[in-house]
Design a protein around this motif. Structure first.
Motif, short mmCIF file in Angstrom:
data_model
loop_
_atom_site.label_atom_id
_atom_site.label_comp_id
_atom_site.label_asym_id
_atom_site.label_seq_id
_atom_site.Cartn_x
_atom_site.Cartn_y
_atom_site.Cartn_z
N ALA A 198 -0.78 3.01 -0.88
CA ALA A 198 -1.21 4.13 -1.81
C ALA A 198 -1.76 3.56 -3.14
O ALA A 198 -2.92 3.81 -3.62
N MET A 199 -1.12 2.63 -3.84
CA MET A 199 -1.52 1.96 -4.84
C MET A 199 -2.83 1.00 -4.59
O MET A 199 -3.92 1.12 -5.49
N TYR A 200 -2.89 0.42 -3.55
CA TYR A 200 -4.08 -0.43 -3.17
C TYR A 200 -5.44 0.31 -3.10
O TYR A 200 -6.32 0.08 -3.61
N GLN A 201 -5.15 1.46 -2.26
CA GLN A 201 -6.47 2.23 -2.14
C GLN A 201 -6.84 3.06 -3.08
O GLN A 201 -8.17 3.31 -3.38
N THR A 202 -5.90 3.38 -4.04
CA THR A 202 -6.49 4.08 -5.20
C THR A 202 -7.07 3.22 -6.39
O THR A 202 -7.94 3.64 -6.88
N LEU A 203 -6.41 1.71 -6.66
CA LEU A 203 -6.91 1.05 -7.38
C LEU A 203 -8.06 -0.08 -7.10
O LEU A 203 -8.87 -0.43 -7.82
N PHE A 204 -7.95 -0.20 -5.84
CA PHE A 204 -8.93 -1.21 -5.06
C PHE A 204 -9.93 -0.91 -4.05
O PHE A 204 -11.09 -1.02 -3.83
N GLY A 205 -9.64 0.43 -3.51
CA GLY A 205 -10.39 0.97 -2.55
C GLY A 205 -10.66 0.37 -1.29
O GLY A 205 -10.41 -0.66 -0.98
#
Length: 205
Positions: A198-205
């Protein structure tokens, strides 16, 4: 409508048809059915299967394992013979689909991207400008470990514990304990794994 919703099969088929129409519409409005579109399709499969997999993991740990000791002895066979085998069927196959679809998403973004993620960003700078490869790699490898745990430890021992594979009472009790610990291990790993995703997709896409 009540008759339609009264059928699990009909409800799922209709939901998939509606989802398919939306997927097609996204392909049309996004500019075509190119690599990015198929990456989005793989991600959709990954999310749907992942919800089913982790949802059942949480059902087992938040509900079934905790409540089983308080269920009267005469009612426990209903869980062991009917509910648990069905839940385990969807549990193990959704785990497989989740991992395969996740790997498909990763490789659809390019082999260099996949190499960086799988190596925790140590593949030699094949992709520039992304500082999150190590954290994403942790999530991916945690998911793979959880998948191997499902098929290599939890399911074989659940077959013995539920009587699908005939063993004596001592081995059945030992298998139930091992399956429970395997399930608890996946529960332990699930929060950091989902945090990574979740954090990777939100912050780095």
């Amino acid at each position: 409508m009540g008759k339609l919703l009264g059928s699990f099969r009909a409800t799922i088929i209709l939901s998939l048809v509606l989802a398919g129409l939306m997927i097609f519409a996204f392909g049309r409005v996004s500019g075509g059915f190119d690599g990015s579109f198929w990456q989005a399709v793989f991600r959709w499969v990954h999310v749907i299967a992942g919800i089913l997999w982790i949802g059942l993991l949480y059902y087992f740990n938040f509900v079934q394992i905790r409540v089983m000791p308080s269920i009267p002895a005469e009612l426990k066979p209903a869980v062991g013979k009917h509910i648990a085998p069905e839940a385990l069927f969807w549990f193990r196959w959704s785990a497989l689909v989740t991992v395969l679809a996740g790997l498909a998403v990763m490789f659809a973004r390019g082999h260099a991207y996949a190499a960086e993620v799988l190596s925790f960003g140590m593949a030699g700078g094949l992709v520039e400008g992304d500082q999150g490869f190590m954290l994403m790699g942790i999530g991916v490898w945690l998911a793979i470990v959880m998948f191997l745990n499902v098929w290599g430890i939890i399911w074989p021992n659940q077959k013995r514990a539920l009587g699908i594979v005939a063993v004596d009472d001592d081995r059945k009790a030992r298998a139930a304990r091992i399956a429970m610990l395997g399930s608890r291990t996946n529960l332990l790993l699930s929060f950091p794994m989902l945090t990574s995703m979740a954090m990777y997709q939100t912050l780095f896409g």
